[in-house]
Design a protein around this motif. Structure first.
Motif, PDB file in Angstrom:
ATOM      1  N   ARG A 132       0.816  -1.212   0.000  1.00 54.38           N
ATOM      2  CA  ARG A 132       0.000   0.000   0.000  1.00 54.38           C
ATOM      3  C   ARG A 132       0.856   1.271   0.000  1.00 54.38           C
ATOM      4  NH1 ARG A 132      -3.728   1.395   4.939  1.00 54.38           N
ATOM      5  NH2 ARG A 132      -3.784   3.309   3.724  1.00 54.38           N
ATOM      6  N   TYR A 133       2.130   1.145   0.371  1.00 51.93           N
ATOM      7  CA  TYR A 133       3.014   2.323   0.408  1.00 51.93           C
ATOM      8  C   TYR A 133       3.873   2.441  -0.849  1.00 51.93           C
ATOM      9  CZ  TYR A 133       1.723   2.198   5.335  1.00 51.93           C
ATOM     10  OH  TYR A 133       1.016   2.179   6.518  1.00 51.93           O
ATOM     11  N   GLU A 134       3.584   1.651  -1.875  1.00 54.74           N
ATOM     12  CA  GLU A 134       4.407   1.662  -3.084  1.00 54.74           C
ATOM     13  C   GLU A 134       3.880   2.631  -4.145  1.00 54.74           C
ATOM     14  OE1 GLU A 134       5.907  -3.021  -2.836  1.00 54.74           O
ATOM     15  OE2 GLU A 134       4.572  -2.352  -4.438  1.00 54.74           O
ATOM     16  N   VAL A 135       3.075   3.589  -3.752  1.00 58.23           N
ATOM     17  CA  VAL A 135       2.444   4.484  -4.728  1.00 58.23           C
ATOM     18  C   VAL A 135       3.482   5.279  -5.524  1.00 58.23           C
ATOM     19  CG1 VAL A 135       2.145   6.329  -3.013  1.00 58.23           C
ATOM     20  CG2 VAL A 135       0.655   6.237  -5.021  1.00 58.23           C
ATOM     21  N   ALA A 136       4.620   5.604  -4.925  1.00 63.61           N
ATOM     22  CA  ALA A 136       5.652   6.382  -5.612  1.00 63.61           C
ATOM     23  C   ALA A 136       6.772   5.495  -6.157  1.00 63.61           C
ATOM     24  CB  ALA A 136       6.238   7.426  -4.655  1.00 63.61           C
ATOM     25  N   TYR A 137       6.575   4.182  -6.134  1.00 60.40           N
ATOM     26  CA  TYR A 137       7.606   3.237  -6.568  1.00 60.40           C
ATOM     27  C   TYR A 137       7.006   2.265  -7.580  1.00 60.40           C
ATOM     28  CZ  TYR A 137       9.953   4.744  -2.241  1.00 60.40           C
ATOM     29  OH  TYR A 137      10.528   5.486  -1.236  1.00 60.40           O
ATOM     30  N   PRO A 138       7.846   1.543  -8.294  1.00 57.18           N
ATOM     31  CA  PRO A 138       7.319   0.448  -9.133  1.00 57.18           C
ATOM     32  C   PRO A 138       6.698  -0.620  -8.235  1.00 57.18           C
ATOM     33  CG  PRO A 138       9.589   0.980  -9.732  1.00 57.18           C
ATOM     34  CD  PRO A 138       9.307   1.707  -8.452  1.00 57.18           C
ATOM     35  N   ASN A 139       5.466  -0.999  -8.510  1.00 57.78           N
ATOM     36  CA  ASN A 139       4.803  -2.004  -7.679  1.00 57.78           C
ATOM     37  C   ASN A 139       5.536  -3.338  -7.756  1.00 57.78           C
ATOM     38  OD1 ASN A 139       1.842  -0.515  -8.921  1.00 57.78           O
ATOM     39  ND2 ASN A 139       2.632  -0.272  -6.861  1.00 57.78           N
ATOM     40  N   GLY A 140       5.656  -4.003  -6.600  1.00 57.33           N
ATOM     41  CA  GLY A 140       6.323  -5.298  -6.545  1.00 57.33           C
ATOM     42  C   GLY A 140       7.558  -5.313  -5.665  1.00 57.33           C
ATOM     43  N   ARG A 181      -0.655  -6.506   3.012  1.00 58.17           N
ATOM     44  CA  ARG A 181      -0.755  -5.262   2.240  1.00 58.17           C
ATOM     45  C   ARG A 181      -0.241  -4.048   3.007  1.00 58.17           C
ATOM     46  NH1 ARG A 181      -3.171  -6.166  -2.380  1.00 58.17           N
ATOM     47  NH2 ARG A 181      -4.150  -8.207  -2.532  1.00 58.17           N
ATOM     48  N   ASP A 182      -0.199  -4.154   4.330  1.00 56.59           N
ATOM     49  CA  ASP A 182       0.249  -2.991   5.103  1.00 56.59           C
ATOM     50  C   ASP A 182       1.304  -3.324   6.142  1.00 56.59           C
ATOM     51  OD1 ASP A 182      -1.379  -4.478   6.726  1.00 56.59           O
ATOM     52  OD2 ASP A 182      -2.545  -2.797   7.492  1.00 56.59           O
ATOM     53  N   THR A 183       1.766  -4.569   6.174  1.00 58.43           N
ATOM     54  CA  THR A 183       2.718  -4.977   7.208  1.00 58.43           C
ATOM     55  C   THR A 183       3.700  -5.999   6.646  1.00 58.43           C
ATOM     56  OG1 THR A 183       0.914  -4.775   8.810  1.00 58.43           O
ATOM     57  CG2 THR A 183       2.948  -5.780   9.590  1.00 58.43           C
ATOM     58  N   THR A 184       4.959  -5.910   7.095  1.00 58.07           N
ATOM     59  CA  THR A 184       5.974  -6.913   6.769  1.00 58.07           C
ATOM     60  C   THR A 184       6.515  -7.484   8.075  1.00 58.07           C
ATOM     61  OG1 THR A 184       6.590  -5.728   4.749  1.00 58.07           O
ATOM     62  CG2 THR A 184       8.152  -7.361   5.580  1.00 58.07           C
ATOM     63  N   VAL A 185       6.616  -8.823   8.154  1.00 64.94           N
ATOM     64  CA  VAL A 185       7.029  -9.487   9.394  1.00 64.94           C
ATOM     65  C   VAL A 185       8.234 -10.380   9.120  1.00 64.94           C
ATOM     66  CG1 VAL A 185       6.344 -11.017  11.279  1.00 64.94           C
ATOM     67  CG2 VAL A 185       4.651  -9.484  10.242  1.00 64.94           C
ATOM     68  N   TYR A 186       9.321 -10.148   9.852  1.00 64.36           N
ATOM     69  CA  TYR A 186      10.488 -11.040   9.881  1.00 64.36           C
ATOM     70  C   TYR A 186      10.441 -11.774  11.216  1.00 64.36           C
ATOM     71  CZ  TYR A 186      12.392  -8.136   6.085  1.00 64.36           C
ATOM     72  OH  TYR A 186      12.590  -7.461   4.902  1.00 64.36           O
ATOM     73  N   ALA A 187      10.468 -13.107  11.200  1.00 69.06           N
ATOM     74  CA  ALA A 187      10.308 -13.848  12.452  1.00 69.06           C
ATOM     75  C   ALA A 187      11.277 -15.022  12.523  1.00 69.06           C
ATOM     76  CB  ALA A 187       8.871 -14.351  12.594  1.00 69.06           C
TER      77      ALA A 187
END
Length: 534
Positions: A103-111, A150-156
């Protein structure tokens, strides 16, 4: 002759065993209580299992301490939050939850976030290769994973709690100091391209459809941006783009380092040492005045339709026919909304699943999408309800599948079932949905990794963690009027539709909307279905 003599010896030994057999006594069972005669009909002098054993000391049961379920939160000098909770056991789960996603990739290439999942736990400044880092984790029986929403990344990671310092160092290295070498970027590029090809060849469509329904619901903004890397961006994303994204989004105030099964004080010390005192890969001398540039826009729900005409692959070795898929959604509420718990209960009431599922109430066979849809329409192969909740909005949707020549009736059946959510709510189905949601919540929280993710996500969103008892109580308070009110609130929004497969029979968007509209009688309006059409 030697062979004959061996046979004679063997025969003589067998004979000696046979003659000595009567001397063997198949013993009478003896017990420690002496030679007391057994009661008639009894096989043991011991008391029956329905009576307590005599002369045993009283049983002392373990008791839980209140501090064992308290989530401690500490905010470090740079704004990084550290959260932990004690839990009995030799192993712990620790990780980093980051306010970062597609959701925060609006100013970047999606992916980009798709690439970051493939690049996770690779070479870092401390660990020159992925294998070296994995060996460090394996010294403590550790495993690792990275997953993004879509709004969070988790490293565990999960490992022996005695290796907490090493685990914390690994987490700091992979999130803040990755090498991102040219070889790693190229390997991630190939992995993403292979995954895109695999998705196109698989009969399962949920991953693609969830991207499509979000795109229809939030047209070209925030949550509507694709989670799956578009094909045209696979060869565009490079190290510079990824580092720029990390520099702006992997910042202390957007991160929570959480652990379950550890003591809080030493954990805070390790986080301070490896996350704060040591700088990230993208740090420079000018970073003291650096202001991250992130998208702070609120998700704008638009509704609409996304459809893709294609041929859906068949399940190999299965009798299932070719299917077409349609998802119908409406805007729900955020996870901080007062109606969030009532929406979750409504989701349990709708339930659903595949037409081939087996089992009883525990499998959801008494939910509305089973009793009102799958049990009535033989041509429906799937009907499953989902509720996606985010920080500023939510999306409630139903995924259904049927043969392409039945996709018209399928779409209208689901539309009307959604409209029926605003109708009468039975006391039994409400009680069942509430109990099922409570049991699912508690059973999931038996797993340490689930507790970790719950701690990390709640602290990231609100700065604290509400205990399970709070949600159990809130679920119990939900009434039938709450369900109807929440349903009417959602049905007042414009529908979102996603469809994939052979769609020549798909009804028009306006027709789907009209079948979801409520009339004066609170019943869905629209033409009657012909259940016996070929």
């Amino acid at each position: 002759m030697s062979h004959l003599s061996d046979v004679k010896v063997l025969f003589s030994r067998l004979c000696s065993l046979k003659t000595s057999a009567p001397t063997l006594r198949y013993g009478v069972r003896k017990f420690s209580q002496g030679d007391k005669p057994l009661l008639k009909g009894s096989v043991t002098p011991l008391p029956p299992l329905s009576e307590p054993m005599p002369n045993l000391p009283p049983v002392v049961y373990t008791t839980t301490k209140s501090e064992d379920t308290v989530t401690e939160v500490t905010t470090l000098s740079n704004g990084l939050r550290v959260a932990s909770e004690k839990k009995f056991g030799q192993f712990c789960t620790a990780g980093v939850v980051i306010d970062s996603g597609p959701r925060y990739e609006v100013a970047y290439p999606n992916g980009i976030c798709h690439f970051l999942e493939k690049l996770s736990f690779g070479a870092t400044h401390k660990f020159p290769t992925r294998d070296v880092m994995l060996r460090e984790l394996e010294r403590h029986g550790g495993i690792c994973d990275c997953q993004g929403s879509r709004d969070t990344t988790v490293y565990a990671t999960s490992a022996d709690s005695r290796g907490l310092e090493a685990v914390t160092q690994v987490l700091a290295e992979v999130t803040l100091r990755p090498q991102l070498s040219a070889e790693e970027i190229e390997a991630a590029r190939q992995a993403v391209a292979f995954e895109l090809e695999t998705l196109a060849m698989r009969p399962e469509q949920e991953t693609i459809l969830m991207d499509m329904i979000h795109s229809a619901a939030y047209k070209e903004n925030t949550l509507g941006l694709p989670k799956i890397c578009p094909k045209e961006n696979v060869n565009i994303i490079d190290r510079g783009i990824i580092l720029n994204f990390l520099k702006n989004h992997y910042t202390p105030e957007r991160m929570v380092v959480a652990a379950v099964g550890v003591d809080h004080e030493p954990f805070v010390e390790y986080v301070q040492k490896y996350f704060v005192d040591m700088k990230p890969t993208w740090h420079s001398q000018d970073d003291d005045a650096f202001i991250p540039k992130t998208d702070k826009s609120i998700a704008q729900y638009t509704g609409g339709i996304e459809q893709e005409e294609c041929e859906i692959p068949l399940y190999p070795g299965s009798d299932l026919p070719e299917l077409a898929h349609v998802v119908i959604g409406i805007e729900s509420c955020s996870h901080g909304d007062p109606d969030f718990v009532a929406t979750c209960v409504l989701n349990m009431m709708m339930g659903g699943g595949g037409s081939f599922s087996a089992g009883g109430p525990g499998k959801g066979m008494y939910t509305r999408l089973y009793t009102n849809v799958l049990n009535r329409y033989h041509w429906m192969f799937n009907a499953t309800a989902y509720n996606h909740a985010y920080g500023d909005t939510g999306l409630f949707c139903v995924h259904s599948a049927s043969p392409p020549n039945r996709i018209y009736d399928t779409a209208l059946v689901i539309a009307r079932e959604l409209a029926n959510m605003a109708g009468k709510v039975g006391e039994t189905e409400l009680r069942r949905a509430k109990t099922q949601l409570q049991s699912m919540l508690l059973m999931n929280l038996e797993a340490r990794p689930v507790v970790f993710e719950d701690v990390g996500r709640q602290v990231l969103a609100t700065g604290k963690r509400k205990p399970p008892s709070y949600f159990i109580s809130e679920i119990e308070k939900v009434t039938a009027d709450d369900i109807v009110r929440v349903a009417r609130r959602m049905l007042g929004k414009r529908a979102a539709v996603a469809a994939r497969g052979k769609l020549s029979h798909l009804p028009a968007f306006d027709e789907i909307r009209s079948n979801m509209a409520l009339g004066k009688s609170d019943t869905p309006q629209g033409r009657r279905l012909n259940l016996f059409r070929a």
